[in-house]
Design a protein around this motif. Sequence first.
Motif, PDB file in Angstrom:
ATOM      1  N   CYS A  89     -72.198   7.125 -84.109  1.00  0.00           N
ATOM      2  CA  CYS A  89     -72.069   5.922 -84.938  1.00  0.00           C
ATOM      3  C   CYS A  89     -72.466   4.648 -84.185  1.00  0.00           C
ATOM      4  N   GLY A  90     -72.294   4.655 -82.854  1.00  0.00           N
ATOM      5  CA  GLY A  90     -72.639   3.463 -82.078  1.00  0.00           C
ATOM      6  C   GLY A  90     -71.581   2.376 -82.118  1.00  0.00           C
ATOM      7  N   GLN A  91     -70.463   2.621 -82.822  1.00  0.00           N
ATOM      8  CA  GLN A  91     -69.473   1.562 -83.020  1.00  0.00           C
ATOM      9  C   GLN A  91     -68.040   1.934 -82.648  1.00  0.00           C
ATOM     10  N   CYS A  92     -67.739   3.228 -82.543  1.00  0.00           N
ATOM     11  CA  CYS A  92     -66.357   3.613 -82.224  1.00  0.00           C
ATOM     12  C   CYS A  92     -66.089   3.355 -80.735  1.00  0.00           C
ATOM     13  N   CYS A  95     -68.244   5.550 -78.400  1.00  0.00           N
ATOM     14  CA  CYS A  95     -69.653   5.126 -78.387  1.00  0.00           C
ATOM     15  C   CYS A  95     -69.811   3.850 -77.573  1.00  0.00           C
ATOM     16  N   CYS A 103     -68.537  10.953 -80.022  1.00  0.00           N
ATOM     17  CA  CYS A 103     -68.308   9.931 -81.042  1.00  0.00           C
ATOM     18  C   CYS A 103     -67.082  10.309 -81.883  1.00  0.00           C
ATOM     19  N   LEU A 104     -66.260   9.318 -82.195  1.00  0.00           N
ATOM     20  CA  LEU A 104     -64.995   9.590 -82.904  1.00  0.00           C
ATOM     21  C   LEU A 104     -65.118   9.518 -84.419  1.00  0.00           C
ATOM     22  N   ARG A 105     -66.265   9.107 -84.907  1.00  0.00           N
ATOM     23  CA  ARG A 105     -66.424   8.864 -86.337  1.00  0.00           C
ATOM     24  C   ARG A 105     -66.039  10.077 -87.198  1.00  0.00           C
TER      25      ARG A 105
HETATM   26 ZN    ZN Z   1     -69.063   6.654 -82.446  1.00  0.00          ZN
END
Ligand code: ZN
Length: 346
Positions: A89-92, A95, A103-105
């Motif tokens: 996701c690039g945001q968690c 990441c 990634c945790l998404r």
């Molecule tokens: Zn992530």
Amino acid sequence: MRAVQLVEPTVVRLVDIPVPEIGPDDVLLRVAAAGVCHSDLHVMHNPDRIFARPVTLGHEVTGSVADVGSGVRGWAVGDSAIVHLCWSCGQCRNCLAGADNVCLRGGRRAQPPAPGLGPDGGMAEYMRVPARFLVGIDGLDPVVSAPLADAAMTAYHAIRNSGHALAPGNTAVVIGVGGLGHCALQILRATTATRIIAVDVDAGKLADAVNHGAHETVSAASDTVAAILDLTDGIGAQAVFDFVGNDATLRTAAAGVAPNGVVQVAGLAGGRVPIAAAPRDGVGWPWGASLRMSYGGTRTDLVACVALARDGHLRVDCERFALADALEAFDRLEAGGVRGRAVLVP
Ligand code: ZN
Ligand code: NAD
Ligand code: ZN
């Protein structure tokens, strides 16, 4: 275009489908090669692995940019690239910390979406790739570079996260020296000063392992644990990499690891780790030893593998198959007949 698809559980076919459309943030990759991973076989044989629709397989992919979306900057038609396996996701928080392989998404037990195992992959003539999952490979042969995306990157990630266990003079055991394992041997040789013991059931793979950097080889048909202990003054190996992951190899790992050592499990054969809550019980899991489930690698790990290949430290042994011969390649891998990695060339 032609594509190799898992059309329903356990059924793989060569099909004709439209060239994928791309969105503003995507590139269209003209596929140069797609590696065949043992995970493809696991997915194929697992009737529970039902995707919502037919999925184009192939998660080790290189190619050249054939078209770029309107919002894409930094890529131009003709550029040569490899596709990162983890479409995270690039945001968690993972990441953001650079641990995009976990990634945790998707939740606690999920892995980030992987092309060929959800989104369509690269066993095809063309593939849609979000531009941020591409890494440049200009100057490298794109065909033999495809397995850097998983076979090499997954091995590199496990090795990079073994820390002090790989101090100079320590011993590393690599169980299963096929696609991932033959990369692991070369990466260990290039990035550490450990003594490397290769373990495999196949005598031919063990013979190749010496060329890939193993100092010692042990047949998994013998008493593997006794052989490892014998080679390590009865102490065991500070790092054990299991690229098989069945009951037998996990037992070898647990019984062959040294105090304060680490067992890195990447193989997905579904075995169980025998650990007792006291070192004198069971297989004798020693004090301080830890176990790590290792998934894929970060985008940074992929960049590192590309650099190792560019500098001549990592050469994936590739057997080429035409895309139309994909099923033959799968059968060969299943039968243990592939040396290094099979790659499909459309
Ligand atoms: Zn992530
Ligand atoms: P491969 O078939 O190319 O290599 C497997 C090797 O293990 C072969 O050389 C084989 O002879 C050897 N082997 C089989 N049984 C053995 C045993 N009992 N003892 C010792 N050696 C044995 O497979 P691969 O593509 O390298 O994949 C290896 C495993 O890693 C698979 O389970 C695959 O699904 C998994 N994998 C995991 C990740 C991850 O991120 N964790 C990524 C890629 C692949
Ligand atoms: Zn894989």
